[in-house]
Enzyme design. Structure first.
Site, PDB file in Angstrom:
ATOM      1  N   GLU A 115       0.855  -1.199   0.000  1.00 50.88           N
ATOM      2  CA  GLU A 115       0.000   0.000   0.000  1.00 50.88           C
ATOM      3  C   GLU A 115       0.879   1.232   0.000  1.00 50.88           C
ATOM      4  OE1 GLU A 115      -3.059  -0.052   3.005  1.00 50.88           O
ATOM      5  OE2 GLU A 115      -4.121  -1.691   2.035  1.00 50.88           O
ATOM      6  N   HIS A 231      -9.937  10.440   3.540  1.00 54.73           N
ATOM      7  CA  HIS A 231      -9.660   9.425   2.526  1.00 54.73           C
ATOM      8  C   HIS A 231     -10.034  10.012   1.175  1.00 54.73           C
ATOM      9  CE1 HIS A 231      -9.421   5.710   0.330  1.00 54.73           C
ATOM     10  NE2 HIS A 231      -8.961   5.102   1.403  1.00 54.73           N
ATOM     11  N   ARG A 277      -1.817  10.062   1.000  1.00 54.36           N
ATOM     12  CA  ARG A 277      -3.274  10.172   1.024  1.00 54.36           C
ATOM     13  C   ARG A 277      -3.757  11.627   1.053  1.00 54.36           C
ATOM     14  NH1 ARG A 277      -6.105   5.841   4.998  1.00 54.36           N
ATOM     15  NH2 ARG A 277      -5.366   4.368   3.459  1.00 54.36           N
ATOM     16  N   HIS A 336     -12.052  10.189   7.433  1.00 52.62           N
ATOM     17  CA  HIS A 336     -11.814   8.744   7.491  1.00 52.62           C
ATOM     18  C   HIS A 336     -11.195   8.305   8.807  1.00 52.62           C
ATOM     19  CE1 HIS A 336     -10.981   4.788   5.858  1.00 52.62           C
ATOM     20  NE2 HIS A 336      -9.687   4.924   6.029  1.00 52.62           N
ATOM     21  N   ARG A 371      -1.725   9.189   9.345  1.00 50.74           N
ATOM     22  CA  ARG A 371      -1.603   7.756   9.616  1.00 50.74           C
ATOM     23  C   ARG A 371      -1.203   7.000   8.354  1.00 50.74           C
ATOM     24  NH1 ARG A 371      -5.031   3.611   8.748  1.00 50.74           N
ATOM     25  NH2 ARG A 371      -6.712   5.033   8.211  1.00 50.74           N
TER      26      ARG A 371
HETATM   27  C1  SIN Z   1      -8.215   1.752   2.457  1.00 47.42           C
HETATM   28  O1  SIN Z   1      -8.438   0.567   2.293  1.00 47.42           O
HETATM   29  O2  SIN Z   1      -8.049   2.534   1.545  1.00 47.42           O
HETATM   30  C2  SIN Z   1      -8.205   2.284   3.850  1.00 47.42           C
HETATM   31  C3  SIN Z   1      -7.175   1.620   4.642  1.00 47.42           C
HETATM   32  C4  SIN Z   1      -6.797   2.462   5.805  1.00 47.42           C
HETATM   33  O3  SIN Z   1      -7.446   3.460   6.075  1.00 47.42           O
HETATM   34  O4  SIN Z   1      -5.797   2.156   6.445  1.00 47.42           O
END
Ligand code: SIN
Length: 503
Positions: A115, A231, A277, A336, A371
């Site tokens: 990720e 998010h 993000r 988020h 985060r």
């Molecule tokens: C996501 O799946 O995009 C969110 C994961 C997260 O907030 O850590």
């Protein structure tokens, strides 16, 4: 006069992963109080990403800690990040032993996905986007069969009971249509985040920051409340809360395009779709504000595999009349995750004796200003268990007399006004004019409705966002766009008033 009960053990408020991890870890009797049935009304069960943990031979906890520190934009406590990263793998194994069905490799090891902002593939997932559900199902089952845990659903947190010394001795809940005071050896707040304070959120809308508000009113130290993570890709189909389109879709190669079909991310950041993000959220906000719109195009990257690869996202899209195999998904940034919260040490202890906090309502120092993806479930499991262990060792009987710190509910219509104002003025972009407008609204609402959890929590976010005259991580001030001072906000209310803003 409220009814008074005593519970001979630890009281846990909240039944997400943090609260239930605390309950399972405590070596004492535990009473779990939850407003909703277990695994409902909490963000944990909605998590799509997974758990970040260094589980493969190519990875190491020190690398996970390093990525966590880097993502947090100068404000992560490196000792806490190291703790999280070191204990994360064991937390994942513990959950797997309880029955959480993590994806496995052909050899039976944990499959690890990559990720954004992780230097290694290290996210343990469950069937694409089912991590939260799969993990919570296993944990709920374990809690319901644990002899030392009693669960009470339908218990809404309204207050805390405080001794003259400042120690917290219990809670006040609305249960069976009446107010009930429950004293115990210790209270663990695991009440989740503040998504419901925003007009657009990916979390359950009932999460209004009441735990943080009550702790603040009782005099506990609050850390970094201005840091809210937005998010980038909530699905914009007019649902409240807005369903999430997991970041893993961009990891798989899905592109962000505007209404003219142009891929726009490369113009905002060299890492394009995999930029941090907050950068992606601001880019989407800018495209939408300019009237161009923003869409996540997964037709080529995922296409026909959508139903099996991302079942939750697929179902959400279909519910809004969008078939992501055939058309781009309309997206909008949404509140988020709250990085700030009730300051705790590594044992989950707050600055008030008898009061512990874990999960999103806590500020352990792990997340800093931003985060790292998939660090929230692992934080909930690691620090929830630590809080449960520590709180379970307390045997203190409540002293007397007890003061009640109570919250009023904020009625629906003013709450909607607050949510719109929070999204507009304390959202992806902030400036002094908007934050002052928001604080004026909070003052007006407080004059009418009194001390409400949502208003106290919103004030903490807005006032600290106004005081932080710089941009860092999830906090972007269009009037102060530069990063200036890597100092945490640490704040204590005195007599319910925001007296000190100390770095
Ligand atoms: C996501 O799946 O995009 C969110 C994961 C997260 O907030 O850590």
């Amino acid at each position: 006069m409220a009814e008074r009960r005593h519970f001979d053990g630890v009281i846990v408020v909240g039944a997400g992963l943090a609260g239930l991890s605390a309950a399972l870890a405590a070596a004492s009797k535990v009473l779990v109080l939850s407003g909703a049935p277990l695994a409902h009304g909490c963000s944990s069960a909605w998590a799509q990403g997974g758990m970040a943990a260094a589980l493969s031979p190519q990875d190491h906890p020190s690398l996970h800690a390093q990525d966590t520190v880097l993502a947090g934009a100068g404000l992560v406590d490196p000792v806490m990040a190291a703790l999280l990263a070191t204990e994360g793998p064991e937390a994942v194994r513990r959950l797997a032993d309880l029955g959480a069905p993590f994806d496995r490799t052909d050899e039976g090891d944990f499959a690890q996905s990559l990720e954004a902002a992780h230097s290694r593939p290290r996210v343990a997932r469950v069937k694409g986007d089912q991590a939260g559900r799969g993990i919570m199902d296993a944990v709920v089952k374990a809690v319901l069969s644990a002899g030392h845990v009693e669960v009470r659903n339908g218990a809404l947190l309204c207050g805390l009971l405080q001794e003259v010394s400042g120690a917290i001795a219990g809670v006040v809940v609305q249960m069976d249509g009446r107010l009930i005071e429950i004293t115990g050896h210790a209270v663990i707040l695991a009440t989740g985040g503040i998504g419901g304070l925003y007009g657009v959120t990916t979390t359950p809308a009932e999460l209004l920051g009441e735990g943080m508000a009550l702790a603040a009113l009782a005099g506990a130290q609050i850390g970094d409340p201005e840091f809210v993570q937005f998010h980038p890709t909530a699905i914009d189909i007019g649902r409240d809360p807005a369903p999430l389109a997991t970041e893993a879709l961009r990891g798989e190669g899905a592109k962000l395009i505007n209404g003219a079909g142009e891929a726009f991310m490369a113009a905002y950041h060299p890492d394009a779709e995999l930029a941090p993000r907050d950068v992606v959220a601001r880019a989407i906000h800018a495209e939408r504000a300019a009237g161009r719109g923003a869409f996540l195009d997964a037709r080529t990257a995922v296409g026909d595999h959508f139903p099996e690869a991302f079942p939750a996202v697929f179902a959400a899209c279909l519910s809004g009349g969008v078939d992501p195999r055939l058309e781009p998904i309309p997206v909008v940034p949404a509140c988020h995750y709250h990085m700030g919260g009730i300051v705790t040490d590594a044992q989950g202890a707050t600055t008030l004796p008898g009061l512990f906090a874990a999960g999103e309502c806590a500020s352990t120092g792990v997340h800093g200003a931003n985060r790292l993806a998939s660090n929230s479930l692992v934080e909930a499991a690691v620090f929830g268990a630590r809080a449960g262990l520590a709180a379970g060792q307390r045997t203190a009987a409540p002293g007397k007399p007890l003061k009640r710190i109570l919250l009023n509910p904020l009625p629906k219509a003013p709450l909607q006004d607050l949510r719109q104002a929070m999204s507009q003025d304390a959202g992806v972009l902030r400036d002094a004019e908007g934050l002052l407008r928001l604080l004026a609204l909070i003052n007006r609402l407080e004059a009418i409705h009194g001390v409400c959890g949502a208003l106290v929590a919103a004030r903490l976010v807005a006032a600290c966002a106004l005081a932080r005259r710089e941009s860092r991580g999830g906090h972007y001030r269009s009037d102060y766009p530069d990063q200036i001072s890597p100092a945490r906000t640490l704040i204590t209310l005195k007599g319910g008033v925001m007296e000190s803003l100390a770095a």
